[in-house]
Every structure is written in structure tokens, then in C-alpha cells.
Write an enzyme that holds these catalytic residues in place. Structure first.
Site, PDB file in Angstrom:
ATOM      1  N   ARG A  70       0.854  -1.190   0.000  1.00 33.75           N
ATOM      2  CA  ARG A  70       0.000   0.000   0.000  1.00 33.75           C
ATOM      3  C   ARG A  70       0.888   1.238   0.000  1.00 33.75           C
ATOM      4  O   ARG A  70       2.042   1.191   0.427  1.00 33.75           O
ATOM      5  CB  ARG A  70      -0.899   0.018   1.243  1.00 33.75           C
ATOM      6  CG  ARG A  70      -2.035  -1.004   1.183  1.00 33.75           C
ATOM      7  CD  ARG A  70      -2.958  -0.873   2.384  1.00 33.75           C
ATOM      8  NE  ARG A  70      -2.268  -1.185   3.615  1.00 33.75           N
ATOM      9  CZ  ARG A  70      -1.858  -0.305   4.509  1.00 33.75           C
ATOM     10  NH1 ARG A  70      -2.084   0.999   4.326  1.00 33.75           N
ATOM     11  NH2 ARG A  70      -1.223  -0.676   5.602  1.00 33.75           N
ATOM     12  N   TYR A 198      -1.380  -3.732  -6.807  1.00 33.09           N
ATOM     13  CA  TYR A 198      -1.192  -4.430  -5.533  1.00 33.09           C
ATOM     14  C   TYR A 198      -2.473  -4.455  -4.684  1.00 33.09           C
ATOM     15  O   TYR A 198      -3.222  -3.486  -4.639  1.00 33.09           O
ATOM     16  CB  TYR A 198      -0.045  -3.778  -4.724  1.00 33.09           C
ATOM     17  CG  TYR A 198      -0.001  -4.351  -3.337  1.00 33.09           C
ATOM     18  CD1 TYR A 198       0.577  -5.603  -3.111  1.00 33.09           C
ATOM     19  CD2 TYR A 198      -0.627  -3.718  -2.278  1.00 33.09           C
ATOM     20  CE1 TYR A 198       0.538  -6.176  -1.867  1.00 33.09           C
ATOM     21  CE2 TYR A 198      -0.673  -4.290  -1.024  1.00 33.09           C
ATOM     22  CZ  TYR A 198      -0.087  -5.520  -0.823  1.00 33.09           C
ATOM     23  OH  TYR A 198      -0.144  -6.104   0.399  1.00 33.09           O
ATOM     24  N   LYS A 207      -9.572  -2.565   1.887  1.00 37.07           N
ATOM     25  CA  LYS A 207      -9.237  -1.396   2.697  1.00 37.07           C
ATOM     26  C   LYS A 207     -10.019  -0.150   2.253  1.00 37.07           C
ATOM     27  O   LYS A 207     -10.490   0.623   3.072  1.00 37.07           O
ATOM     28  CB  LYS A 207      -7.732  -1.124   2.649  1.00 37.07           C
ATOM     29  CG  LYS A 207      -6.857  -2.290   3.082  1.00 37.07           C
ATOM     30  CD  LYS A 207      -7.164  -2.783   4.480  1.00 37.07           C
ATOM     31  CE  LYS A 207      -6.109  -3.774   4.971  1.00 37.07           C
ATOM     32  NZ  LYS A 207      -6.419  -4.306   6.315  1.00 37.07           N
ATOM     33  N   HIS A 227     -10.954  -2.423  11.893  1.00 35.69           N
ATOM     34  CA  HIS A 227      -9.829  -3.240  11.415  1.00 35.69           C
ATOM     35  C   HIS A 227      -9.603  -4.350  12.444  1.00 35.69           C
ATOM     36  O   HIS A 227      -8.611  -4.345  13.177  1.00 35.69           O
ATOM     37  CB  HIS A 227      -8.610  -2.333  11.279  1.00 35.69           C
ATOM     38  CG  HIS A 227      -7.459  -2.947  10.562  1.00 35.69           C
ATOM     39  ND1 HIS A 227      -6.179  -2.483  10.684  1.00 35.69           N
ATOM     40  CD2 HIS A 227      -7.401  -3.994   9.695  1.00 35.69           C
ATOM     41  CE1 HIS A 227      -5.363  -3.208   9.937  1.00 35.69           C
ATOM     42  NE2 HIS A 227      -6.082  -4.133   9.333  1.00 35.69           N
ATOM     43  N   SER A 249      -0.050  -3.859  12.355  1.00 31.23           N
ATOM     44  CA  SER A 249       0.569  -4.924  11.554  1.00 31.23           C
ATOM     45  C   SER A 249       1.702  -5.597  12.338  1.00 31.23           C
ATOM     46  O   SER A 249       2.238  -5.030  13.286  1.00 31.23           O
ATOM     47  CB  SER A 249       1.087  -4.356  10.237  1.00 31.23           C
ATOM     48  OG  SER A 249       1.959  -3.289  10.501  1.00 31.23           O
ATOM     49  N   CYS A 251       1.591  -8.145  14.368  1.00 26.75           N
ATOM     50  CA  CYS A 251       1.256  -8.674  15.695  1.00 26.75           C
ATOM     51  C   CYS A 251       0.606 -10.055  15.612  1.00 26.75           C
ATOM     52  O   CYS A 251       0.270 -10.652  16.626  1.00 26.75           O
ATOM     53  CB  CYS A 251       0.333  -7.713  16.438  1.00 26.75           C
ATOM     54  SG  CYS A 251       1.175  -6.208  16.979  1.00 26.75           S
ATOM     55  N   ASP A 278      -9.509  -9.846   9.418  1.00 23.44           N
ATOM     56  CA  ASP A 278      -9.026  -8.492   9.136  1.00 23.44           C
ATOM     57  C   ASP A 278     -10.038  -7.372   9.382  1.00 23.44           C
ATOM     58  O   ASP A 278      -9.661  -6.321   9.863  1.00 23.44           O
ATOM     59  CB  ASP A 278      -8.532  -8.419   7.689  1.00 23.44           C
ATOM     60  CG  ASP A 278      -7.655  -7.208   7.425  1.00 23.44           C
ATOM     61  OD1 ASP A 278      -6.853  -6.856   8.303  1.00 23.44           O
ATOM     62  OD2 ASP A 278      -7.784  -6.599   6.343  1.00 23.44           O
ATOM     63  N   ARG A 368       1.965 -12.471  -0.344  1.00 26.33           N
ATOM     64  CA  ARG A 368       0.599 -12.781   0.130  1.00 26.33           C
ATOM     65  C   ARG A 368       0.064 -14.084  -0.427  1.00 26.33           C
ATOM     66  O   ARG A 368       0.498 -14.565  -1.467  1.00 26.33           O
ATOM     67  CB  ARG A 368      -0.350 -11.658  -0.327  1.00 26.33           C
ATOM     68  CG  ARG A 368       0.017 -10.272   0.165  1.00 26.33           C
ATOM     69  CD  ARG A 368      -0.506 -10.050   1.543  1.00 26.33           C
ATOM     70  NE  ARG A 368       0.002  -8.825   2.159  1.00 26.33           N
ATOM     71  CZ  ARG A 368      -0.595  -8.205   3.156  1.00 26.33           C
ATOM     72  NH1 ARG A 368      -1.746  -8.657   3.623  1.00 26.33           N
ATOM     73  NH2 ARG A 368      -0.049  -7.133   3.699  1.00 26.33           N
TER      74      ARG A 368
HETATM   75  O1  TSX Z   1       1.257 -14.292  15.789  1.00 27.07           O
HETATM   76  C1  TSX Z   1       1.875 -14.273  16.844  1.00 27.07           C
HETATM   77  N1  TSX Z   1       1.194 -14.397  18.028  1.00 27.07           N
HETATM   78  C2  TSX Z   1      -0.292 -14.503  18.039  1.00 27.07           C
HETATM   79  C3  TSX Z   1      -0.699 -15.880  17.822  1.00 27.07           C
HETATM   80  C4  TSX Z   1      -1.899 -16.366  18.051  1.00 27.07           C
HETATM   81  N2  TSX Z   1       3.248 -14.099  16.809  1.00 27.07           N
HETATM   82  C5  TSX Z   1       3.968 -13.902  15.542  1.00 27.07           C
HETATM   83  C6  TSX Z   1       4.049 -12.404  15.282  1.00 27.07           C
HETATM   84  C7  TSX Z   1       4.512 -12.069  13.904  1.00 27.07           C
HETATM   85  C8  TSX Z   1       3.376 -11.932  12.939  1.00 27.07           C
HETATM   86  C9  TSX Z   1       3.933 -14.105  17.987  1.00 27.07           C
HETATM   87  N3  TSX Z   1       5.243 -13.956  18.227  1.00 27.07           N
HETATM   88  C10 TSX Z   1       3.280 -14.269  19.206  1.00 27.07           C
HETATM   89  C11 TSX Z   1       1.870 -14.441  19.232  1.00 27.07           C
HETATM   90  O2  TSX Z   1       1.268 -14.591  20.295  1.00 27.07           O
HETATM   91  N4  TSX Z   1       4.224 -14.202  20.191  1.00 27.07           N
HETATM   92  C12 TSX Z   1       5.404 -14.016  19.575  1.00 27.07           C
HETATM   93  C13 TSX Z   1       6.719 -13.890  20.265  1.00 27.07           C
HETATM   94  C14 TSX Z   1       7.301 -15.267  20.441  1.00 27.07           C
HETATM   95  C15 TSX Z   1       8.047 -15.833  19.426  1.00 27.07           C
HETATM   96  C16 TSX Z   1       8.603 -17.105  19.619  1.00 27.07           C
HETATM   97  C17 TSX Z   1       8.404 -17.789  20.822  1.00 27.07           C
HETATM   98  C18 TSX Z   1       7.632 -17.208  21.808  1.00 27.07           C
HETATM   99  C19 TSX Z   1       7.087 -15.951  21.610  1.00 27.07           C
HETATM  100  N5  TSX Z   1       8.944 -19.046  21.119  1.00 27.07           N
HETATM  101  C20 TSX Z   1       9.614 -19.917  20.309  1.00 27.07           C
HETATM  102  O3  TSX Z   1       9.831 -19.595  19.169  1.00 27.07           O
HETATM  103  C21 TSX Z   1      10.023 -21.203  20.876  1.00 27.07           C
HETATM  104 MN    MN Z   2      -5.260  -5.439   7.831  1.00 32.93          MN
END
Ligand code: TSX
Ligand code: MN
Length: 583
Positions: A70, A198, A207, A227, A249, A251, A278, A368
Site C-alpha cells: 500500500r 497491488y 481497505k 480493522h 501490523s 502482531c 481483518d 501474500r
Molecule cells: O502471531 C503471533 N502471536 C499470536 C498468535 C496467536 N506471533 C507472531 C508475530 C509475527 C506476525 C507471535 N510472536 C506471538 C503471538 O502470540 N508471540 C510471539 C513472540 C514469540 C516468538 C517465539 C516464541 C515465543 C514468543 N517461542 C519460540 O519460538 C520457541
Molecule cells: Mn489489515
């Protein structure tokens, strides 16, 4: 072909006159039509067939390397009054924007086919749904709209019946970033997008319509276009609750929407189902509760990071009938991206031989998959229900390495709106150059609210009225880090434990620790069975640091000042009240 609606036929004629296409095709959404488009895109090279035995019915599209995301700096909200767009949007006067776009669209479809794409955002028979028509010269857009929306004959029938629809005009133009604009005219329900093929710039239902135009329309009609993901939680007694959640984004919104509970929960009979990943449209029902629909019919998900570990449901969804955009390819022609598995691809997202030594990713970080929601193993049947689903909790969240606890609950609606307005997240490498910089992104709507944020917060506050049975509001942070820089919370499926606590709060079956920032859980009320959280984790995930929060609330106050005199007094008063308690 034409429609039964003179206003639609007239508009199509007018656009054809302007853009000068060789052909006009009205999309019916049929399998036969889709097959023909795919065949044509295979012939011209805009789609490549992937391994039919491992990924049946799946294709790769490589976008222009300068057209992979975007473009916020080229995205405008064109209201009559500049203040109605607000400091959160780029604004252009409607007449100026129309003149600029008219020049770009003039003759732009010579040698091309103009596709008329009628679509419905939301279940075709839902009173919460809204329709649009996208005119585009991109068959890739048509194929994606067919997956992401209810596209074709049934949508056209509803449009003809209702007489009202969002007019979206799109052309890929010459993909020159200097001649690229995404214009929104919320007062007349129009979108004009030029120069990009895109997703977020070109699939206008998502969006542009379902967030920017819809948020504006929702304000005047008394609903919310957000969102947010929507998920269902079924407890062992078979009682179902629905949660809507907004995250900036990076998370893991799609991962949360498709969460698979820890083994013990599954054994006990808990189940998570997916309504959407989304966008969430909600409005108060006759009983005062908020009822939500997912206006989309598919997932346009970020590929990198999607794996059997992070999101088995997403991975299962994309084994067939999927359009991949800007991913890498293995030696046996399977789609591949960073974080999928240990294989090494042979071709990068640009179609060049992949050089693992170069240090650049094989798949584009914003690559994607486009897939029908119906292919997701956790997809909830209620996602197709015309009445929508009643929301029990709204969750806001962000990526915060320090200060912000795992979960806390708002005292009331106004406090919850403040929590949403103050939301922030730390940047990751995927998004920008600067890593770990805190960016505020109210309700994760910063790039998507089609009107002034101050008016948006006031609209949110307005739902708190006599007879309303509003959801509880929570804030979560899966990303708190310890002194060694490691994540303190296991995240992913274990987030189920936090969702269960929310439902206990909704039921009123557990208490809390009251603090100035809201209700913190008593750690004993969160099921931590099978987790070995160390003392530092227990301390940092469930405690609050008064001094740190005093500084945070001072910064929130300064941030909200940026939205100027239209800011609702009630929100400022809430911020000041909490500041007073923290100092
Ligand atoms: O999506 C994530 N969530 C929500 C899941 C339901 N991610 C990935 C974020 C990038 C898009 C996460 N990353 C989450 C999470 O709750 N937590 C984390 C941080 C994390 C990363 C790795 C580990 C623990 C926490 N552990 C190992 O890799 C072993
Ligand atoms: Mn979105």
C-alpha cells in the site's frame, strides 16, 4: 450485457467513454468465467501455474517490483472540508482530485478489457452487508475479488434491488509510481485508484471500501467498520462467545483468528473458530448487544512467517485453489517463503535465481496468499449468518517489549475507547528500517479511518447509551521481553489462556486487581498449567510500573493533542483523570 439498474449502466458507459477499453466484460462470478481468466493470465505470463500435485488449482503472480505494498503517501480522503478528513489522512479537495484522476484515466484502457465487478461485502442476504461495483482493467484483480468478496450475479441482483452501491474505478495504468493515486470520496461513496495492481491499492472492496468508505458511512448510520479479526470460542459446555480484536501490523492477527488451543484445552472440549481475520462491521442489535459480520469472503494474508507451527489452519487453507503473490518457488515449483520450513528455494519473488548468500529474502516480506475462507478448517458456519454474531469482548493490542502487561481490562466503555485511541506498537524489520520504534496506531485504524480521528473517537463514545449492552474492552501484549531480550510469554496457542480469562471476566466469575490503568488479572485466575514461567515472567507479565505508566500517559496526552479541538472532552477528561492517579 448490461444491468437492470440505469444508474449502473450509465456509469459504466461514462467510464468506458473516458478510458476507451477494447472490450467490456460484466463479471458473473462463475467457475467458467474464472477458468477463462486464469487461462488468459497463464497465456500472457501474469500468472504461473504452481505444482498441481502438491498445490492443486494454485498460481503465482509476480507484481512489478515497485508495486508491492500500500502507498499511504499517495492515498487521499477527499472530503469537501479538509477538517472532515482530519490530521490522520492526506486530504485533497474533491474537484482537484477528480481533475487529476480524469487526466490519468483518459484513454488508459486502450487495448485492454474493462471488467465490471459487482461485489457484496458480507453475506449476500445480511442487512449489515454493503455492495459495490469495481471497474478494473486487471484480470488479476477480478480473480482476487472473486475470492475476497461475494462477487458476481448474486451481488448484482442485490445492487439492482437496492439501487445503491460504492463506485470503485481502478486501472493499473503503467505502474509508474509517479502516476499512482488512491482517492476516496466518502461523501459520494466513490473510490478511484490508478497506477497500482497491488492488493490494498487495487482490490477496492477491502481497505478502500470496507474500511475507509465504510467507516465514514458507519458514522452517519450508527455502526462501526473496524480493522478487527473476529473469532468464536466454544467452551466445554458448548456455549459460544465471540471476540473482536484490533492489532497493528506484525502482531499476528491472522494467527490469533485461527488459533489452535493447547492440548489440554482441546481435550477438555474447548474450540476456537474463525469468523474473520481483518475486518469487522458491527452494529447494535435489538437486544442492545453489538452484532458483527466479516465483510470479506477470503483471506489476503502475509505469507512470510506462516508455518505449521505459527498457524496450521492457515497452512491447511492454502494447499489448493490459492493465488500467491510475490512468494519464492522451490525446485519442484512449490510456493515458499521465509519461516515456512528449512527447504531452500531456487527462484526469488522477482523470478531471479535465489542466492542464499546475498542475505536478501527469497519471498517479498509483504508477499501474500489469497484464499477462500471456506477452505480454512476453523472457519465458523456462523460467519455466513445474516444476523452476524454477538460480540462479548473487544481486544486491543500492540507489540511492546516493556511496560505493558500481558492483559488488562478497561473499567468501562470510555476507558476502553481511550485504551484503543492510545494503542501503539513497536516497528519490526518487516515494516520499516527503524526497528523497535513505538508508533501509535489508534484502534489499528491509522491508515484506514475515512474521517477525522477526533470525530471517530466521539463516534465510538456514542455507543455508550441507555439500553446498550456493550462488550467488555481488554488490552493485550504478547510481546513483552525479559532482561535477556527473550519473549516472556509463549504466545500463539497459549494465548487461549488469556482469552479464557476474558470470558471469566465477562461471566463475572473472577475478580481483579484494580489499578489506575485498569483491571489486572490475579495471576491465579489465569490457567498456567503446563507452562513454566519463571519469576521474572510472572512479575513482568502481571504487574504494572506506576512511574513507567505516568510517563506513558503523559505521552498519550501529547499524542491526543495532535487531533486538536474536535477531540471529545470525555476522552481528554479520562486521560487526565488517570494521569492524576498515576502522579
Ligand atoms: O502471531 C503471533 N502471536 C499470536 C498468535 C496467536 N506471533 C507472531 C508475530 C509475527 C506476525 C507471535 N510472536 C506471538 C503471538 O502470540 N508471540 C510471539 C513472540 C514469540 C516468538 C517465539 C516464541 C515465543 C514468543 N517461542 C519460540 O519460538 C520457541
Ligand atoms: Mn489489515
Amino acid at each position: 450485457m448490461t444491468s437492470q439498474l440505469p444508474a449502473l449502466n450509465q456509469w459504466v458507459e461514462e467510464i468506458a467513454e473516458l478510458t476507451q477499453p477494447d472490450h467490456i466484460h460484466w463479471c458473473d462470478g462463475s467457475d467458467a468465467e474464472n477458468a477463462k481468466l486464469i487461462e488468459q493470465m497463464l497465456a500472457d505470463g501474469s500468472l504461473l501455474k504452481l505444482n498441481e500435485s502438491t498445490h492443486p488449482g494454485s498460481y503465482l503472480h509476480r507484481s512489478h517490483p515497485d508495486d508491492v505494498a500500500r502507498v499511504e503517501h499517495l492515498t487521499f480522503v477527499c472530503t469537501t472540508e479538509r477538517d472532515d478528513a482530519g490530521p490522520n489522512n492526506h486530504w485533497m479537495a474533491p474537484d482537484e482530485a477528480r481533475a487529476k484522476m480524469r487526466a490519468l484515466f483518459t484513454g488508459c484502457m486502450k487495448g485492454r478489457t474493462l471488467y465490471v465487478v459487482p461485489y457484496c461485502m458480507g453475506p449476500i442476504d445480511s442487512p449489515l452487508s454493503r455492495c459495490g461495483v469495481e471497474i478494473t482493467d486487471s484480470p488479476y484483480v477480478v480473480a482476487n475479488m472473486r475470492i475476497m468478496t461475494r462477487m458476481g450475479q448474486a451481488a448484482l441482483a442485490r445492487i439492482e434491488r437496492e439501487g445503491q452501491f460504492v463506485k470503485g474505478l481502478h486501472s493499473t495504468g503503467d505502474l509508474n509510481p509517479e502516476r499512482r493515486f488512491i482517492m476516496h470520496f466518502p461523501e459520494s461513496l466513490e473510490i478511484q485508484s490508478f497506477g497500482s495492481g497491488y492488493g490494498g491499492n487495487a482490490l477496492l472492496g477491502k481497505k478502500c471500501h470496507a474500511l475507509r468508505i465504510a467507516s465514514h458511512q458507519a458514522r452517519s448510520e450508527g455502526w462501526l467498520a473496524e480493522h478487527m479479526l473476529i473469532l468464536g470460542i466454544e467452551n466445554p459446555q458448548g456455549k459460544k462467545h465471540y471476540i473482536a480484536a484490533a492489532f497493528p501490523s506484525a502482531c499476528g492477527k491472522t494467527n490469533l483468528a485461527m488459533l489452535i488451543p493447547p492440548e489440554g484445552y482441546v481435550r477438555d472440549g474447548w474450540k476456537i473458530t474463525t469468523i474473520g481475520d481483518d475486518i469487522c462491521w458491527m452494529r447494535p442489535g435489538a437486544d442492545g448487544r453489538l452484532y458483527a459480520i466479516n465483510p470479506e469472503a477470503g483471506f489476503f494474508g502475509v505469507a512470510p512467517g506462516t508455518s505449521a507451527k505459527s498457524n496450521p489452519n492457515a497452512l491447511a487453507s492454502i494447499q489448493r485453489n490459492t493465488i500467491f503473490t510475490n512468494v519464492a518457488v522451490t525446485d519442484d515449483n512449490q510456493p515458499w517463503w521465509e519461516g515456512l520450513d528449512k527447504r531452500v528455494p531456487v527462484t526469488d519473488w522477482k523470478g531471479n535465481p535465489f542466492n542464499a548468500e546475498a542475505g536478501t529474502p527469497a519471498a517479498h516480506p509483504n508477499s501474500r496468499f489469497t484464499v477462500s475462507a471456506k477452505q480454512c478448517p476453523s472457519y465458523a458456519p456462523e460467519a455466513e449468518a445474516p444476523a452476524g454474531v454477538p460480540i462479548s469482548a473487544i481486544v486491543f493490542g500492540g507489540r511492546r517489549a516493556s511496560l505493558v502487561p500481558l492483559v488488562f481490562e478497561a473499567r468501562d466503555w470510555t476507558h476502553g475507547v481511550l485504551i484503543g485511541a492510545a494503542m501503539g506498537s513497536e516497528t519490526t524489520a518487516a515494516a520499516t528500517g527503524a526497528v523497535g520504534v513505538m508508533r501509535r496506531d489508534p484502534m489499528a485504524m491509522k491508515p484506514f479511518c475515512g474521517y477525522n480521528f477526533a470525530d471517530y473517537f466521539a463516534h465510538w463514545l456514542s455507543f455508550d447509551k441507555a439500553g446498550a449492552k456493550l462488550p467488555k474492552i481488554f488490552h493485550v501484549n504478547w510481546f513483552r521481553k525479559g532482561d535477556d531480550g527473550d519473549f516472556l510469554w509463549p504466545g500463539f496457542g497459549d494465548n487461549m489462556r488469556v482469552l479464557e480469562w476474558m470470558l471469566k471476566r465477562v461471566a463475572g466469575s473472577v475478580g481483579s486487581q484494580e489499578t489506575p490503568i485498569g483491571h489486572l488479572p490475579n495471576p491465579a485466575d489465569i490457567n498456567l498449567d503446563g507452562l513454566a514461567l519463571n519469576d521474572e515472567a510472572m512479575q513482568k507479565l502481571f504487574d504494572y510500573d506506576r512511574q513507567g505508566w505516568a510517563a506513558e500517559f503523559a505521552s498519550i496526552g501529547e499524542y491526543l493533542e495532535e487531533y486538536g479541538p474536535r477531540m471529545p472532552e470525555a476522552l481528554k477528561a479520562e486521560q487526565q483523570r488517570i494521569c492524576g492517579q498515576l502522579n
